[in-house]
Enzyme design. Structure first.
Site, mmCIF file in Angstrom:
data_model
loop_
_atom_site.group_PDB
_atom_site.id
_atom_site.type_symbol
_atom_site.label_atom_id
_atom_site.label_comp_id
_atom_site.label_asym_id
_atom_site.label_seq_id
_atom_site.Cartn_x
_atom_site.Cartn_y
_atom_site.Cartn_z
ATOM 1 N N LYS A 15 39.680 52.616 34.632
ATOM 2 C CA LYS A 15 38.735 52.937 33.968
ATOM 3 C C LYS A 15 37.660 53.618 34.912
ATOM 4 O O LYS A 15 37.089 54.831 34.780
ATOM 5 C CB LYS A 15 38.045 51.900 33.149
ATOM 6 C CG LYS A 15 39.068 51.367 32.044
ATOM 7 C CD LYS A 15 38.322 50.215 31.309
ATOM 8 C CE LYS A 15 37.858 49.077 32.165
ATOM 9 N NZ LYS A 15 38.924 48.259 32.800
ATOM 10 N N ARG A 52 33.626 44.912 24.998
ATOM 11 C CA ARG A 52 34.579 44.195 25.220
ATOM 12 C C ARG A 52 35.007 43.412 24.071
ATOM 13 O O ARG A 52 36.028 42.526 24.181
ATOM 14 C CB ARG A 52 34.604 43.368 26.765
ATOM 15 C CG ARG A 52 34.364 44.112 27.723
ATOM 16 C CD ARG A 52 34.309 43.192 29.241
ATOM 17 N NE ARG A 52 34.035 44.119 30.177
ATOM 18 C CZ ARG A 52 34.458 43.784 31.367
ATOM 19 N NH1 ARG A 52 34.893 42.653 31.788
ATOM 20 N NH2 ARG A 52 34.405 44.656 32.249
ATOM 21 N N ARG A 105 43.333 46.105 45.642
ATOM 22 C CA ARG A 105 41.942 46.464 45.390
ATOM 23 C C ARG A 105 41.303 45.355 46.159
ATOM 24 O O ARG A 105 40.118 45.449 46.865
ATOM 25 C CB ARG A 105 41.382 46.913 44.031
ATOM 26 C CG ARG A 105 39.869 47.176 43.949
ATOM 27 C CD ARG A 105 39.621 47.577 42.629
ATOM 28 N NE ARG A 105 39.242 46.338 41.802
ATOM 29 C CZ ARG A 105 38.982 46.408 40.402
ATOM 30 N NH1 ARG A 105 38.844 47.505 39.919
ATOM 31 N NH2 ARG A 105 38.729 45.269 39.829
ATOM 32 N N ARG A 144 35.615 41.465 46.286
ATOM 33 C CA ARG A 144 35.607 40.868 44.911
ATOM 34 C C ARG A 144 36.638 39.655 44.866
ATOM 35 O O ARG A 144 37.745 39.652 44.807
ATOM 36 C CB ARG A 144 36.026 41.669 43.667
ATOM 37 C CG ARG A 144 34.581 42.992 43.639
ATOM 38 C CD ARG A 144 34.954 43.658 42.524
ATOM 39 N NE ARG A 144 35.162 43.062 41.206
ATOM 40 C CZ ARG A 144 35.421 43.326 40.098
ATOM 41 N NH1 ARG A 144 35.507 44.681 39.938
ATOM 42 N NH2 ARG A 144 35.780 42.802 38.918
ATOM 43 N N ARG A 146 41.539 36.553 33.518
ATOM 44 C CA ARG A 146 40.768 37.731 32.811
ATOM 45 C C ARG A 146 41.563 38.454 31.607
ATOM 46 O O ARG A 146 41.289 38.949 30.851
ATOM 47 C CB ARG A 146 40.576 38.627 33.795
ATOM 48 C CG ARG A 146 39.340 38.119 34.751
ATOM 49 C CD ARG A 146 39.273 38.900 36.169
ATOM 50 N NE ARG A 146 38.972 40.240 36.226
ATOM 51 C CZ ARG A 146 39.158 40.946 37.326
ATOM 52 N NH1 ARG A 146 39.640 40.439 38.527
ATOM 53 N NH2 ARG A 146 38.671 42.216 37.169
#
Length: 191
Positions: free
Chosen positions: A14, A89, A128, A134, A146
Site C-alpha cells: 500500500k 480497517r 522490511r 519496526r 496482525r
C-alpha cells in the site's frame, strides 16, 4: 475531487503504491501509519497511546485512529482528492469515514484491495523488518497476529464496499510497475 481507499494486509504494498499514485493523480496521501509514526515520534498523547497497541501487534482502536485521521484531513482542505492508506480497517471506521466525508460534501469513489498470499507477505515484512527497525515487522508471530486481526476486522470491508459498487480487487504480486499499472487502470476507469 476523487477519494480512494487503498487497502490490503500488512506488506501488500500500500505505501509503495501510494507514493506513485499520489503523484500521478495529484492526491493527498493519508497514511494512518505515517500519522501514527508522526505522533509517536513527537511523543504526543495520541502517539503514546497508539504505540502501546502497535508494539503488541494489535490494531489501534477506532476512536484513536479516527481522531488522528480527522485532524490530518483538516490540514488539506484544498486538495484534489485523498488516497487513504491503512484506513478504514473496520466497518465501524468505514461508517465513520463515510459520515465525515459526506459532511464535507465528498464521497469515497473507490476502494482498491491489493491481494496477495499470506506467506509471500510474511516474507516481505520480515525482509522490511531488517531495515525498518519496526518490532512488529521482525517477529513472524506478531505478523501472523496482525493478519488474524485483519481477517476478523478488515476483510469485511470487501462486502461493505462491494455492496456500494465501490470495491476493486487488484493482484498485489508482481513488479512495482506492474502493480501500479493495474491500479491505474482501475482509477482511470472511474472518470
Amino acid at each position: 475531487m476523487i477519494n480512494i481507499v487503498l487497502f490490503g494486509k500488512p506488506g501488500a504494498g500500500k505505501g509503495t503504491q501510494a507514493e506513485f499514485l499520489k503523484g500521478k493523480y495529484n492526491l493527498t496521501h493519508i497514511s494512518t501509519g505515517d500519522i501514527f509514526r508522526f505522533n509517536i515520534k513527537n511523543d504526543t498523547a495520541l502517539g503514546k497511546e497508539a504505540k502501546s497497541f502497535i508494539d503488541r501487534g494489535d490494531l489501534v482502536p477506532d476512536a484513536l485512529t479516527i481522531k488522528m485521521l480527522q485532524d490530518e484531513i483538516e490540514k488539506h482542505e484544498g486538495t484534489a482528492g485523498f488516497l487513504f492508506d491503512g484506513f478504514p480497517r473496520t466497518v465501524a471506521q468505514a461508517d465513520e469515514l463515510d459520515t465525515f466525508v459526506i459532511s464535507k460534501g465528498w464521497q469515497i469513489d473507490a476502494t482498491i484491495g491489493l491481494e496477495a498470499d499470506d506467506d509471500i507477505l510474511v516474507a516481505r515484512l520480515l525482509e522490511r523488518g531488517k531495515t525498518s527497525g519496526r518490532a512488529d515487522d521482525q517477529d513472524e508471530a506478531l505478523i501472523r497476529n496482525r493478519y488474524q486481526e485483519y481477517n476478523e476486522k478488515t476483510a469485511p470491508l470487501v462486502d461493505y464496499y462491494s455492496k456500494q459498487g465501490k470495491y476493486y480487487a487488484v493482484d498485489g504480486i508482481g513488479s512495482i510497475e506492474e502493480i501500479t499499472e493495474r491500479l491505474s487502470l482501475v482509477i482511470d476507469s472511474l472518470n
